[in-house]
Design a protein around this motif. Structure first.
Motif, PDB file in Angstrom:
ATOM      1  N   VAL A  17      54.338  24.279  24.583  1.00 57.82           N
ATOM      2  CA  VAL A  17      54.577  22.842  24.402  1.00 57.82           C
ATOM      3  C   VAL A  17      54.194  22.414  22.992  1.00 57.82           C
ATOM      4  N   ILE A  18      55.031  21.585  22.386  1.00 59.36           N
ATOM      5  CA  ILE A  18      54.706  20.879  21.144  1.00 59.36           C
ATOM      6  C   ILE A  18      54.435  19.421  21.513  1.00 59.36           C
ATOM      7  N   HIS A  19      53.285  18.908  21.103  1.00 60.37           N
ATOM      8  CA  HIS A  19      52.962  17.499  21.363  1.00 60.37           C
ATOM      9  C   HIS A  19      53.342  16.670  20.136  1.00 60.37           C
ATOM     10  N   GLN A  20      54.195  15.688  20.349  1.00 57.64           N
ATOM     11  CA  GLN A  20      54.571  14.763  19.273  1.00 57.64           C
ATOM     12  C   GLN A  20      54.130  13.357  19.650  1.00 57.64           C
ATOM     13  N   ARG A  21      53.432  12.712  18.739  1.00 56.43           N
ATOM     14  CA  ARG A  21      52.958  11.329  18.973  1.00 56.43           C
ATOM     15  C   ARG A  21      53.466  10.426  17.858  1.00 56.43           C
ATOM     16  N   THR A  22      53.987   9.267  18.261  1.00 49.55           N
ATOM     17  CA  THR A  22      54.428   8.237  17.322  1.00 49.55           C
ATOM     18  C   THR A  22      53.669   6.955  17.610  1.00 49.55           C
ATOM     19  N   VAL A  23      53.062   6.383  16.592  1.00 53.35           N
ATOM     20  CA  VAL A  23      52.381   5.092  16.742  1.00 53.35           C
ATOM     21  C   VAL A  23      52.990   4.121  15.730  1.00 53.35           C
ATOM     22  N   THR A  24      53.228   2.899  16.188  1.00 50.47           N
ATOM     23  CA  THR A  24      53.862   1.873  15.357  1.00 50.47           C
ATOM     24  C   THR A  24      53.057   0.590  15.458  1.00 50.47           C
ATOM     25  N   LEU A  25      52.557   0.108  14.334  1.00 49.27           N
ATOM     26  CA  LEU A  25      51.779  -1.138  14.290  1.00 49.27           C
ATOM     27  C   LEU A  25      52.617  -2.225  13.647  1.00 49.27           C
ATOM     28  N   SER A  26      52.752  -3.352  14.341  1.00 45.02           N
ATOM     29  CA  SER A  26      53.554  -4.459  13.812  1.00 45.02           C
ATOM     30  C   SER A  26      52.900  -5.041  12.568  1.00 45.02           C
ATOM     31  N   ALA A  27      53.709  -5.695  11.745  1.00 42.75           N
ATOM     32  CA  ALA A  27      53.221  -6.214  10.464  1.00 42.75           C
ATOM     33  C   ALA A  27      52.154  -7.279  10.631  1.00 42.75           C
ATOM     34  N   ASP A  28      52.147  -7.981  11.767  1.00 46.03           N
ATOM     35  CA  ASP A  28      51.124  -9.001  12.000  1.00 46.03           C
ATOM     36  C   ASP A  28      49.887  -8.423  12.697  1.00 46.03           C
ATOM     37  N   GLY A  29      49.893  -7.108  12.969  1.00 47.22           N
ATOM     38  CA  GLY A  29      48.746  -6.467  13.603  1.00 47.22           C
ATOM     39  C   GLY A  29      48.554  -6.835  15.060  1.00 47.22           C
ATOM     40  N   ARG A  30      49.557  -7.414  15.694  1.00 45.76           N
ATOM     41  CA  ARG A  30      49.398  -7.914  17.059  1.00 45.76           C
ATOM     42  C   ARG A  30      50.035  -7.008  18.108  1.00 45.76           C
ATOM     43  N   ARG A  31      50.559  -5.865  17.708  1.00 51.05           N
ATOM     44  CA  ARG A  31      51.180  -4.982  18.691  1.00 51.05           C
ATOM     45  C   ARG A  31      51.136  -3.547  18.175  1.00 51.05           C
ATOM     46  N   LEU A  32      50.581  -2.671  19.009  1.00 49.03           N
ATOM     47  CA  LEU A  32      50.571  -1.237  18.705  1.00 49.03           C
ATOM     48  C   LEU A  32      51.378  -0.528  19.784  1.00 49.03           C
ATOM     49  N   GLU A  33      52.489   0.054  19.380  1.00 45.59           N
ATOM     50  CA  GLU A  33      53.337   0.784  20.316  1.00 45.59           C
ATOM     51  C   GLU A  33      53.162   2.279  20.080  1.00 45.59           C
ATOM     52  N   GLY A  34      53.121   3.036  21.184  1.00 43.36           N
ATOM     53  CA  GLY A  34      52.951   4.477  21.089  1.00 43.36           C
ATOM     54  C   GLY A  34      53.915   5.222  21.970  1.00 43.36           C
ATOM     55  N   GLU A  35      54.169   6.459  21.575  1.00 46.62           N
ATOM     56  CA  GLU A  35      55.068   7.315  22.342  1.00 46.62           C
ATOM     57  C   GLU A  35      54.571   8.745  22.215  1.00 46.62           C
ATOM     58  N   ASP A  36      54.353   9.395  23.351  1.00 49.04           N
ATOM     59  CA  ASP A  36      53.978  10.811  23.387  1.00 49.04           C
ATOM     60  C   ASP A  36      55.131  11.592  23.991  1.00 49.04           C
ATOM     61  N   ILE A  37      55.618  12.588  23.254  1.00 52.29           N
ATOM     62  CA  ILE A  37      56.749  13.405  23.685  1.00 52.29           C
ATOM     63  C   ILE A  37      56.297  14.858  23.750  1.00 52.29           C
ATOM     64  N   PHE A  38      56.760  15.568  24.789  1.00 48.35           N
ATOM     65  CA  PHE A  38      56.392  16.964  25.002  1.00 48.35           C
ATOM     66  C   PHE A  38      57.647  17.817  24.825  1.00 48.35           C
ATOM     67  N   LEU A  39      57.677  18.526  23.703  1.00 49.91           N
ATOM     68  CA  LEU A  39      58.861  19.283  23.300  1.00 49.91           C
ATOM     69  C   LEU A  39      58.642  20.770  23.544  1.00 49.91           C
ATOM     70  N   PRO A  40      59.714  21.508  23.854  1.00 50.21           N
ATOM     71  CA  PRO A  40      59.557  22.959  24.017  1.00 50.21           C
ATOM     72  C   PRO A  40      59.269  23.635  22.680  1.00 50.21           C
ATOM     73  N   ALA A  41      58.270  24.515  22.686  1.00 51.05           N
ATOM     74  CA  ALA A  41      57.937  25.240  21.454  1.00 51.05           C
ATOM     75  C   ALA A  41      58.995  26.268  21.111  1.00 51.05           C
ATOM     76  N   ARG A  42      59.682  26.805  22.131  1.00 49.77           N
ATOM     77  CA  ARG A  42      60.734  27.792  21.925  1.00 49.77           C
ATOM     78  C   ARG A  42      61.852  27.505  22.928  1.00 49.77           C
ATOM     79  N   GLY A  43      63.055  27.627  22.483  1.00 48.27           N
ATOM     80  CA  GLY A  43      64.185  27.404  23.367  1.00 48.27           C
ATOM     81  C   GLY A  43      64.465  25.921  23.573  1.00 48.27           C
TER      82      GLY A  43
END
Length: 586
Positions: A450-476
């Protein structure tokens, strides 16, 4: 499991043997018999006493006078005996006692009694352990004691007679000789750099050591170039190392000036790089993020060090060499670990926290890592270093790093990180509306595919933090069918946060001490509230909770989540698609 290569294992064994040999040679070099053959020793004296930046408490002087030594979270009452005859309750207590850093409290008392007591305790150590002691003469402790004795020389030598002055100078010279032989084999990282700093202090502050200044400066410059990274972080990736080192390096630069000697460029350049990193690791409440061995923030010492920063510039956002990312918008700060484990030899305090993050807003910590306590580290170190103690993803209840832990090696090096994420890809994007960091790591690739990919996005006003964790195959194209795929996405909360579950089980309300109310929404996933512990506070371990999303990566390869103030969360809920039923989980 250990992935230490034969070459690395051989280097560790050779280093352990070399350290033992240099220890024997250093002990011979520090022998009192050599004092009989040294010429001009009686003319040695303390030329300058460097400044100490560490905070002092004059009330501690009376406790020490009464024989009550409260050090490293433990209290020992001597009851008329010398503290150097007492059995140490912990190794940390012994190191604190024998490093003599507590002398600064006695100096702060500014009384004749405190000065006499300090002198008596130094004389006791010289008599009881000045010849040899297995713990007291470890290079790491000798270097701390040299710096303490030099910086507190005016306290120790005030009103001293000639006999004591000569005994003090001879003992100090012996310790410097010993350290000169053993500094290169001190524990790698901060202890070895502190040994180089101590030798440079001695060459500047003691008249009999001036001839060694060129060699000491060369050693110091080499260690600074090796250990202080291009972005100002320390090679160990421990944010607290910067505070400890700058507390010594800043007075050292002043000591060069006091002796009319130009400080080496490596020293000045290192300080200039390290100063902005102090601000990089600070949250909105002025405490440091809890990554890779960081514990409670010494606020007074940090404030003193920052007073030396004339530039006071905005911290960098992408500390690529240290392996950290910082996103800041208005009053909200997000700090994220995006780096590989440090080199094997300096990984004794490193944590398996890749892709963990911390969140603070309006001087309130919200999401944290567990951290490491200031005292009693041995009781918590194993748990605190595990991936589960961090606000990131664990797979199948294992850590993303392998720890090299054998009884023999632990005594010399501690528990090292033998393997972990090696391929880490990080990208950063920003526009007028938000700033985003996307990172992936392969710490679970060999174990679970498994490859763990995390994306975090903070809004310009600092009032919202959105996150996404994705689990990708390391091979195949798919995750391995025969390997376990259970994951847990963890968000450890600061103990001052009050938690209330939302009825549908997909969200949690968070009440902050300043009465702000934030909400955590897991969108399509159920949120569990589980016990946790916060180790990064000044009052010791505290109970807290963690928000956990459990699942199976083959069935749910993507997890989305959001932190936002309650009113903002209401808008987000309206905009979200209907929830997928809970039976999507295995």
């Amino acid at each position: 499991m250990s992935r230490v290569s034969f070459a690395d294992r051989g280097r560790l064994i050779w280093y352990a043997m070399r350290r033992g040999l240099s220890h024997v040679a250093g002990r011979l070099a520090a022998s009192r018999l050599l004092d009989l053959f040294r010429l001009g020793g009686r003319n040695e004296r303390i030329a300058i006493a460097p400044q100490s930046l560490r905070t002092a408490d004059p009330t501690r002087a009376s406790e020490i006078y009464a024989g009550r030594f409260a050090l490293a979270g433990k209290i020992v009452v001597c009851d008329g005996r010398s503290p150097f005859e007492m059995e140490a309750p912990t190794p940390d207590w012994a190191a604190s006692l024998l490093g003599f850093g507590w002398l600064r409290h006695m100096r702060a008392a500014e009384s004749a009694g405190a000065r006499a007591n300090a002198r008596a305790l130094v004389e006791e150590w010289i008599a009881l352990q000045g010849g040899w002691n297995r713990v007291a003469w470890r290079p790491e402790i000798v270097s701390r004691r040299i710096v303490s004795w030099l910086s507190q020389a005016s306290l120790i030598l005030a009103e001293a007679d000639v006999r004591f002055y000569r005994r003090f100078i001879r003992s100090l010279a012996r310790q410097v000789r010993f350290l000169r032989w053993t500094a290169g084999d001190a524990q790698d990282g901060v202890p070895r750099l502190q040994a180089a700093i101590a030798l440079t202090y001695a060459a500047l502050c003691m008249t009999g050591q001036t001839r060694h200044l060129k060699r000491a400066t060369k050693r110091l410059s080499a260690e600074l170039d090796r250990q202080i990274l291009a972005d100002g972080g320390h090679v160990s990736r421990n944010p607290g190392a910067l505070i400890e080192l700058l507390a010594d390096l800043l007075p050292l630069a002043q000591a060069f000036t006091s002796r009319n000697v130009a400080p080496p460029p490596a020293l000045l350049n290192a300080v200039d790089r390290m100063m902005p990193m102090l601000r990089f690791f600070r949250h909105s409440d002025k405490t440091f993020a809890l990554f890779n061995g960081m514990g409670p923030t010494a606020q007074d010492l940090l404030a003193t060090i920052l007073a030396y920063d004339d530039a006071r510039g905005r911290p960098v956002a992408n500390a690529i060499h240290s392996g950290y990312q910082r996103i800041e918008a208005r009053d909200t700060v997000v700090l994220m670990d995006t780096g590989a484990p440090p080199p094997l030899a300096v990984s004794a305090d490193a944590h398996a926290g890749c892709l963990s993050f911390e969140l603070s807003s309006r001087q309130q910590r919200i999401v944290v890592n567990c951290g490491l306590p200031a005292a009693g580290k041995g009781n918590w170190r194993h748990l605190a270093r595990a991936t589960a103690a961090h606000s990131t993803v664990t797979f199948n209840q294992t850590s993303s790093c392998d720890f090299y832990d054998t009884r023999v090696m632990r005594r010399v090096f501690g528990t090292l990180i033998a393997g972990g994420p090696s391929r880490i890809a990080a990208t950063r994007d920003a526009d007028d509306h938000a700033e985003q960091v996307r990172v992936s790591h392969d710490g679970y690739a060999d174990k679970f595919g498994v490859i763990h990919q995390r994306t975090v996005t903070l809004s310009a006003d600092g009032r919202r933090l959105e996150g996404e964790d994705i689990f990708l195959p390391a091979r195949g194209e798919a995750l391995p069918a025969k390997l376990p795929d259970e994951f847990a996405v963890r968000f450890h909360l600061h103990p001052t946060i009050r938690v209330a579950r939302v009825d549908d089980g997909h969200g949690v309300m968070l009440t902050l001490p300043n009465r702000d109310v934030w909400a955590f929404l897991a969108h399509e996933d159920r949120v569990d509230i589980e016990e946790s512990v916060y180790l990064g506070g000044r009052t010791g371990p505290r109970r807290t909770v963690q928000l956990v999303i459990h699942g199976h990566a083959r069935r749910a390869p993507r997890v989305e989540w959001t932190f936002a103030p309650l009113l903002m969360m209401a808008v987000i809920r309206v905009m979200c698609l209907p929830s997928v039923p809970d039976d999507r989980r295995g």
